[in-house]
Design an enzyme around this catalytic site. Structure first.
Site, mmCIF file in Angstrom:
data_model
loop_
_atom_site.group_PDB
_atom_site.id
_atom_site.type_symbol
_atom_site.label_atom_id
_atom_site.label_comp_id
_atom_site.label_asym_id
_atom_site.label_seq_id
_atom_site.Cartn_x
_atom_site.Cartn_y
_atom_site.Cartn_z
ATOM 1 N N LYS A 48 0.716 -1.326 0.158
ATOM 2 C CA LYS A 48 -0.001 0.087 -0.064
ATOM 3 C C LYS A 48 0.974 1.189 -0.062
ATOM 4 C CE LYS A 48 -0.222 -0.237 5.206
ATOM 5 N NZ LYS A 48 -1.101 -0.717 6.286
ATOM 6 N N TYR B 44 14.606 30.999 6.632
ATOM 7 C CA TYR B 44 13.286 31.725 7.227
ATOM 8 C C TYR B 44 13.497 31.584 8.805
ATOM 9 C CZ TYR B 44 11.046 31.063 2.660
ATOM 10 O OH TYR B 44 10.994 31.166 1.219
ATOM 11 N N HIS C 17 -6.197 -7.008 13.129
ATOM 12 C CA HIS C 17 -5.288 -6.321 13.386
ATOM 13 C C HIS C 17 -4.696 -5.709 14.667
ATOM 14 C CE1 HIS C 17 -2.144 -3.803 11.273
ATOM 15 N NE2 HIS C 17 -2.410 -2.561 11.928
ATOM 16 N N ARG D 271 1.519 -10.558 7.427
ATOM 17 C CA ARG D 271 1.387 -9.499 6.700
ATOM 18 C C ARG D 271 2.488 -8.210 6.930
ATOM 19 N NH1 ARG D 271 -4.103 -9.536 9.365
ATOM 20 N NH2 ARG D 271 -3.366 -7.467 10.284
ATOM 21 N N CYS E 243 13.282 24.705 3.880
ATOM 22 C CA CYS E 243 12.433 25.496 3.204
ATOM 23 C C CYS E 243 11.790 24.504 2.374
ATOM 24 C CB CYS E 243 13.032 26.418 2.196
ATOM 25 S SG CYS E 243 14.424 27.323 2.940
ATOM 26 N N MET E 244 10.687 24.836 1.767
ATOM 27 C CA MET E 244 9.791 24.031 0.568
ATOM 28 C C MET E 244 10.915 23.434 -0.409
ATOM 29 S SD MET E 244 6.711 25.046 -1.862
ATOM 30 C CE MET E 244 5.566 25.670 -0.433
ATOM 31 N N ASP E 245 11.792 23.977 -0.834
ATOM 32 C CA ASP E 245 12.406 23.341 -1.934
ATOM 33 C C ASP E 245 13.760 23.482 -1.746
ATOM 34 O OD1 ASP E 245 9.989 23.716 -3.580
ATOM 35 O OD2 ASP E 245 10.497 25.937 -3.493
ATOM 36 N N ARG F 195 -11.268 0.182 14.775
ATOM 37 C CA ARG F 195 -11.218 0.868 13.703
ATOM 38 C C ARG F 195 -12.336 0.187 13.038
ATOM 39 N NH1 ARG F 195 -5.313 1.195 10.899
ATOM 40 N NH2 ARG F 195 -5.602 -0.906 10.185
HETATM 41 C C1 LIG Z 1 -0.303 -1.664 6.733
HETATM 42 C C2 LIG Z 1 -1.008 -2.788 7.354
HETATM 43 C C3 LIG Z 1 -0.135 -4.000 7.504
HETATM 44 C C4 LIG Z 1 1.575 -3.795 7.348
HETATM 45 O O1 LIG Z 1 1.995 -3.387 8.654
HETATM 46 P P1 LIG Z 1 3.687 -3.102 9.070
HETATM 47 O O2 LIG Z 1 3.728 -2.610 10.423
HETATM 48 O O3 LIG Z 1 4.105 -2.218 7.909
HETATM 49 O O4 LIG Z 1 4.054 -4.494 8.757
HETATM 50 C C5 LIG Z 1 -0.669 -5.217 8.150
HETATM 51 N N1 LIG Z 1 -1.731 -5.358 8.101
HETATM 52 C C6 LIG Z 1 -2.846 -4.244 7.805
HETATM 53 C C7 LIG Z 1 -4.310 -4.592 8.082
HETATM 54 C C8 LIG Z 1 -2.110 -3.052 7.427
HETATM 55 O O5 LIG Z 1 -3.109 -2.165 7.396
#
Ligand SMILES: *Cc1c(COP(=O)(O)O)cnc(C)c1O
Length: 372
Positions: free
Chosen positions: A38, A265, A165, A221, A312-314, A136
């Protein structure tokens, strides 16, 4: 690299990514590994990272949003893709059209998915989401039976998995993580009680992969680990990880700043004695965060130097004291030189955030160069 490319870029080492994936797979033994890609693969490039992982025959990929899944399909990825973040009703057809795996975090959503799949004369692959303490998305563990039972009444839904999770598997105190795992396993008793086989059970993110082996279950995951970053200091001793991303820039300007003359700045810094200051073409609009002002260090010619004044920004200024640096000299914002290393964790600490935010903050303005 093309010669006219911007003098600030990220190098992405896809061999390091491969090594990390294999190290995680070895660590979890027979458990399946679903790499999480992601948020543009945590800033490493969604399509390039996914293509590399597909070459390694990963069983599936995890993304947060349906758009990320669609973009992977358009890039030619054929590996199963699980959209972890759920779906709004009007986007359900996108999942079916692009063969993406759903998350069903409520009975309502499950029914919407079932109806859409029936209407399209197809079957929807679904993972049911249980909330064991994150508050969540997901059905509370104490109501999980209603979701499990409803799924049995949905002929167009194929329940491939059930997941939850962790809220705090990266904390030294793993008590709450243990409670969440227990709640999850207890809810899953539904399946043997109804003489049904378990769908794929999964709960472990990077932190839990390392800290809680009993949470590996059927699938893990990993996100952060895959990119070579340890969620905790202890982690680094248990899995041999290699950083995948380096961030480089170049010196584009040199000047001598006289004693007492403030830089950038807000005039937050001025040298006590005359000093040499170089300018880098990178700033907070690239994700080199303003919170790094007067905190961060960079490597130039194998020496560590301080970022001075406000980012700065850039552009960003660096005090090189009595060292030499010329226009075009390479600067390391994240990465290694012979004698020094600046890690994503360092930037996180300097800017009082977490490695996840450092990586995902690097904007699209910074070109990525992928190396195999
Ligand atoms: C982002 C995410 C992960 C991965 O998390 P890490 O801490 O980067 O390993 C696993 N499961 C779900 C549901 C997530 O949203």
């Amino acid at each position: 690299m093309n010669d006219t490319e911007r003098p600030t870029w990220c190098d992405i080492d896809l061999t390091a990514l491969e090594n990390n994936y294999k190290a995680i797979q070895t660590h979890v033994g027979n458990t399946e590994v679903m790499p999480i890609v992601k948020a543009d693969a945590y800033g490493h490039g969604l399509a390039q990272v996914a293509t590399k992982l597909e070459e390694l025959n990963v069983p599936c990929l995890g993304v947060a949003y349906v758009e990320e899944g669609v973009s992977l399909r358009k890039a030619g990825i054929t590996t199963p893709i699980h959209v972890l973040g759920g779906a709004v009703e009007r986007q359900i057809p996108l999942f079916l059209e692009h063969n993406l795996v759903f998350t069903a975090p409520s009975v309502d959503k499950l029914c919407q998915i079932n109806e859409a799949a029936e209407a399209a004369n197809t079957k929807a692959a679904v993972h049911l989401k249980i909330d064991t303490g994150m508050e969540r998305i997901g059905v509370h563990h104490y109501n999980a039976e209603t979701l499990f039972g409803a799924a049995l009444q949905c002929p167009a839904v194929e329940v491939e998995g059930v997941f939850t999770h962790f809220a705090s598997a990266d904390q030294p105190d793993l008590e709450f993580a243990g409670v969440q795992l227990e709640r999850f396993l207890e809810a899953l008793e539904f399946y043997p009680q109804h003489s049904l086989p378990y769908p794929k059970r999964h709960i472990a993110n990077s932190a839990a992969i390392v800290a809680l082996p009993e949470a590996h279950l059927d699938l893990v995951r990993p996100g952060l680990l895959l990119y070579g970053i340890a969620p905790t200091i202890e982690t680094s001793r248990k899995i041999n990880l290699q950083p995948v991303l380096s961030w480089r820039s170049e010196v584009i300007y040199f000047k001598v700043v006289e004693a007492g003359n403030p830089v950038s700045y807000g005039s937050t810094w001025a040298p006590e004695a005359s000093t040499r200051v170089v300018t880098l073409p990178v700033g907070y609009a690239d994700g080199y965060r303003r919170a790094l002002s007067n905190k961060a260090q960079v490597i130039i010619n194998d020496q560590l130097h301080d970022v001075v004044g406000r980012v700065c920004m850039d552009q960003t200024m660096v005090d090189i004291k009595d060292s030499s640096a010329y226009n075009g000299d390479e600067v390391t914002l994240i990465g290694s030189s012979d004698a020094h290393q600046i890690t994503v964790e360092d930037l996180a600490q300097w800017s009082e955030t977490i490695p996840y935010e450092v990586l995902t903050a690097i904007t699209a303005r910074v070109p990525r160069r992928w190396h195999t």
